[in-house]
Design an enzyme around this catalytic site. Structure first.
Site, PDB file in Angstrom:
ATOM      1  N   GLY A   1       0.868  -1.223  -0.017  1.00 39.82           N
ATOM      2  CA  GLY A   1       0.003   0.044  -0.056  1.00 39.82           C
ATOM      3  C   GLY A   1       1.045   1.158  -0.003  1.00 39.82           C
ATOM      4  O   GLY A   1       1.812   1.213   0.579  1.00 39.82           O
TER       5      GLY A   1
ATOM      6  N   ASN B   1       3.880   1.846   2.648  1.00 35.96           N
ATOM      7  CA  ASN B   1       5.294   1.703   2.081  1.00 35.96           C
ATOM      8  C   ASN B   1       5.904   2.893   2.382  1.00 35.96           C
ATOM      9  O   ASN B   1       6.987   2.881   2.894  1.00 35.96           O
ATOM     10  CB  ASN B   1       5.101   1.738   0.555  1.00 35.96           C
ATOM     11  CG  ASN B   1       4.685   0.229   0.148  1.00 35.96           C
ATOM     12  OD1 ASN B   1       4.724  -0.727   1.056  1.00 35.96           O
ATOM     13  ND2 ASN B   1       4.576   0.117  -1.048  1.00 35.96           N
TER      14      ASN B   1
ATOM     15  N   GLY C   1      15.848  10.251 -13.241  1.00 37.52           N
ATOM     16  CA  GLY C   1      16.052  11.335 -12.133  1.00 37.52           C
ATOM     17  C   GLY C   1      14.595  12.008 -11.482  1.00 37.52           C
ATOM     18  O   GLY C   1      13.620  11.400 -11.807  1.00 37.52           O
TER      19      GLY C   1
ATOM     20  N   ILE D   1       8.511  -1.840  -7.152  1.00 41.97           N
ATOM     21  CA  ILE D   1       7.184  -1.837  -6.452  1.00 41.97           C
ATOM     22  C   ILE D   1       7.435  -0.613  -5.509  1.00 41.97           C
ATOM     23  O   ILE D   1       6.448   0.362  -5.463  1.00 41.97           O
ATOM     24  CB  ILE D   1       6.632  -2.735  -5.884  1.00 41.97           C
ATOM     25  CG1 ILE D   1       6.384  -3.907  -7.092  1.00 41.97           C
ATOM     26  CG2 ILE D   1       5.455  -2.595  -4.861  1.00 41.97           C
ATOM     27  CD1 ILE D   1       5.973  -5.380  -6.545  1.00 41.97           C
TER      28      ILE D   1
ATOM     29  N   ASP E   1       7.814   4.949  -3.478  1.00 43.37           N
ATOM     30  CA  ASP E   1       7.102   5.306  -2.007  1.00 43.37           C
ATOM     31  C   ASP E   1       8.237   5.831  -1.242  1.00 43.37           C
ATOM     32  O   ASP E   1       8.331   6.692  -0.485  1.00 43.37           O
ATOM     33  CB  ASP E   1       6.492   4.237  -1.368  1.00 43.37           C
ATOM     34  CG  ASP E   1       5.143   3.773  -2.289  1.00 43.37           C
ATOM     35  OD1 ASP E   1       4.318   4.874  -2.746  1.00 43.37           O
ATOM     36  OD2 ASP E   1       4.634   2.663  -2.390  1.00 43.37           O
TER      37      ASP E   1
END
Length: 282
Positions: A45, A49, A205, A229, A233
């Site tokens: 989530g 995260n 970047g 993934i 985050d």
């Protein structure tokens, strides 16, 4: 160089999911089945995260979110606590814990389908925010909840405007920081006039704009990609902490890009990270 003060306290208001991940040689096409995968279950989530990343970067972090009264909820709650996140404000509701179904290929690229479940039941009626506490939201929870958090938070307020959706002017103008990737920036042109807008470009970047004018741009370190993934985050958590602890625009971008690059070398959705100060380039 004089050492910067420790990053301030952070409250993350957002989604908490259990990630069900199939790692395969390549991503399937429409209607295609790809065999030989390896299955894993990980806490995830965007909210969870980002909270875990911020805690591992050394911040004092608490999480406001909602999970189910189920095994998945037990698992993600324990993982956040193990990362150092304060979980007393995580609500347990009757709906199932949010779930993300993810396929990751050998190059670390992914496809994700999210079932929000308990995230849709998040309620801020009893939530309180401190004046010295930065608040970070995402858009995997109800926009109404994000707006409520923005109205009630007295201090620094940031959103990771992902996944993309129309953002009302009230929310955009309240934000001290908005973070999006390049695709989301194109899909939400209303964010161009945000006070501070950070746009990420993956391995290329990121750039920072103030009132629509680019004032800083930095490349991302070159690393071997294992899993993308949790990288965005981790970047978001680092960007909020770095900017809010007094780093310059360019230095904050460099720190966040270094954290994001470190994150992609880890297979976990909530990767292991070092202290924020370790990513500074003095």
């Amino acid at each position: 160089m004089t050492k910067k003060p420790m990053a301030p306290a952070l409250c993350v208001v957002g989604s908490i999911n259990l990630d069900i991940i199939a790692t395969t040689e390549r991503l399937p096409g429409p209607g295609e089945t790809v065999g030989g995968g390896v299955l894993s279950h990980q806490p995830g989530g965007k909210g969870g995260n980002q909270a875990a990343a911020a805690a591992r970067l050394g911040a004092q972090v608490r999480m406001i979110g909602a999970i189910g009264s189920d095994e998945g909820g037990d698992r993600v709650l324990a993982a956040m606590a193990a990362a150092g996140v304060q979980t007393e404000s995580v609500q347990r509701v009757s709906a199932a814990t949010g779930t993300a179904l993810i396929v990751v290929d050998e190059d670390g690229q992914n496809q994700i389908a999210v079932c929000p479940g308990a995230n849709d039941a998040l309620d801020l009626t009893e939530a309180e925010f401190g004046s010295d506490e930065a608040v970070l939201c995402q858009l995997e929870i109800s926009l109404e909840v994000v707006l409520e958090a923005a109205r009630r938070a007295p201090g620094f307020f940031a959103i990771n405007a992902s996944p993309s959706q129309p953002i009302p002017a009230e929310l955009r103008d309240r934000c001290d920081l908005v973070i999006v990737n390049e695709t989301e920036a194109e899909q939400m042109p209303e964010l161009a006039s945000a006070k501070v807008l950070v746009i990420t470009y993956g391995s290329k970047g990121a750039s920072l704009l103030r009132q629509g004018r680019e004032v800083a741009s930095v490349p991302s370190p070159k690393v071997e990609v294992v899993n993308t993934i949790g990288a965005g985050d981790a970047f978001c958590a680092a960007m909020v902490l770095a900017l809010n602890s007094g780093e310059s625009d360019e230095d904050a971008l460099r720190i966040a890009c270094a954290v994001g690059a470190d994150a992609v070398t880890d297979a976990a959705s909530q990767p292991r990270l070092g202290p924020l100060s370790g990513y500074r380039q003095d």
